[in-house]
Design a protein around this motif. Sequence first.
Motif, short mmCIF file in Angstrom:
data_model
loop_
_atom_site.label_atom_id
_atom_site.label_comp_id
_atom_site.label_asym_id
_atom_site.label_seq_id
_atom_site.Cartn_x
_atom_site.Cartn_y
_atom_site.Cartn_z
N ASN A 123 0.84 -1.19 0.00
CA ASN A 123 0.00 0.00 0.00
C ASN A 123 0.88 1.24 0.00
O ASN A 123 1.90 1.29 0.70
N CYS A 124 0.49 2.24 -0.81
CA CYS A 124 1.23 3.49 -0.84
C CYS A 124 1.19 4.12 0.54
O CYS A 124 0.10 4.30 1.14
N LEU A 137 -0.70 -1.17 -4.51
CA LEU A 137 0.24 -1.16 -5.62
C LEU A 137 0.76 -2.57 -5.85
O LEU A 137 1.20 -3.24 -4.90
N ASP A 138 0.70 -3.04 -7.08
CA ASP A 138 1.28 -4.34 -7.42
C ASP A 138 2.79 -4.22 -7.48
O ASP A 138 3.34 -3.22 -7.98
N VAL A 167 12.91 2.25 -6.30
CA VAL A 167 11.92 3.32 -6.21
C VAL A 167 10.63 2.84 -6.86
O VAL A 167 10.64 2.22 -7.92
N HIS A 168 9.50 3.17 -6.21
CA HIS A 168 8.18 2.87 -6.76
C HIS A 168 7.38 4.16 -6.71
O HIS A 168 7.12 4.70 -5.64
N VAL A 169 6.99 4.66 -7.88
CA VAL A 169 6.22 5.91 -7.96
C VAL A 169 4.74 5.56 -8.04
O VAL A 169 4.30 4.86 -8.97
N LEU A 224 8.26 6.42 -3.71
CA LEU A 224 8.40 5.63 -2.49
C LEU A 224 9.72 4.88 -2.51
O LEU A 224 10.14 4.35 -3.55
N ASP A 225 10.36 4.81 -1.35
CA ASP A 225 11.62 4.09 -1.22
C ASP A 225 11.30 2.60 -1.07
O ASP A 225 10.84 2.14 -0.03
N ALA A 226 11.55 1.82 -2.16
CA ALA A 226 11.20 0.40 -2.16
C ALA A 226 12.14 -0.42 -1.29
O ALA A 226 11.83 -1.57 -0.98
#
Length: 450
Positions: A11-12, A19-20, A29-31, A39-41
């Motif tokens: 979840n963001c 988010l998958d 990184v996941h935007v 987001l810092d993955a």
Amino acid sequence: MSRAADLLAVNCTACGAGLDVLGGGRVIVHVCPYCGTALDAVEGYRALRKFNETPRPDTMLEIGQSGDIFGVRYTVIGLLQLEERWGGRTWQWIDYQIFSPTHGYAWLTFEQGEVIFTRRHRSDCWLSAHSAETANSRPSVWERGRRYVYYETSNSRVIYAEGEFTWVPRSDKVTSSVSVLHLAMDGRSRAEAKNAGPADCVPSMLTFSKSGMEREVYHSVALDKYAFAESFGCSMPRSYRMHPLSPMPRTPNGKFLIWLGLAGVVLSAGIGMSLSAVSGDLVLPGQTVRAADLPREFTFEVEKAGDLVSVDLRGNGSNSWATYELELTDPEDQLLFSAARGVEYYYGREGGENWSEGDNAAQLKFHAPVAGSYTLGLYPDESGIWTNPKGGPAPQQQSEIRIRAHSGLASGFALYMLALGFALLAAFPGGRHLLNRKMRMAGSDWEDED
């Protein structure tokens, strides 16, 4: 440090959207596509910064879409919209980050009706933007036995991001990229070319990218866009401009056309020269007439209707010229035609070298419509002399003219035209390749100085 490889969804932490997780363990990184937060993955998907300030662009592919490339299953895990501005113009395009659990990460780009497949490339060669800008001739680099020539330089920045990435996109960073293009097959056999893998596909492009202190080399090729569209379930936009990486069209039976054309040139030209060497029958023996005794009429016999007749004139002047009017009447004393022919010859010395122009000769050819006795009238028209302003030999006026005629000649003109046609046939494969190369390089920003 890397993210847990078995993580499938999160979840963001900024907006709570689900988010998958598709991109494997190297994603850092996941935007979020909903709120635009990066987001810092690696550190528990903590919010880093608000990334997207621009509306989401229209896209050809969506995150999670999968398909086969070179027999490998790839999934779209992220997309970037990039922008370049130069000379008051703006270009925008979208790069898709894709991932395969077995083959890692790559990029897809839709350009000018083609699908471009790009991967990081391990190489020791490098071409900087400064080197390209200061070069006096089009730069080139050699890489693994192939020569790549300079194509373009671009400076771009990311203006929209969505999904997972193995690096940190930043809108405030400008990436400078120098692209070089390779078009030739480097002498590979047909079997080798057929069995070549993705890294061996041609044409291909290397891109040298620099952002801050980071440098990367990328290798790009064009995919079979129809197979790609079928595999990924998407449509392809049409383009009326050739992309530099478009598949190289092959001329069907190109080598056969070349050898056929060369053989045809030799055979046709040889027969044509043999025919042209036929001297025919002398129907008007050579006669020399003083210019002062003109006009004169000459009679000769043609034995066969349709024979090719040649009337030859030769003067005796130097640094002078003369024009004569010729009138031909048939056996029924009807005027067939009148024509003008000029004889001239000039010579001198300039810059320590001798030169000459013309040879005092002229010729008239015609096909006799019927057999019989023909009359040729020779009339003086105009004449003059030329004086070299830098000095030299004194001019000699045309004071006499020699005339003779042959009948029953053979003409090699049609065979020379056939030889020209065969020459064009032999040149077609190579000319098509050169034209294709010129069209591919038309988009290059390199300009040769005059």
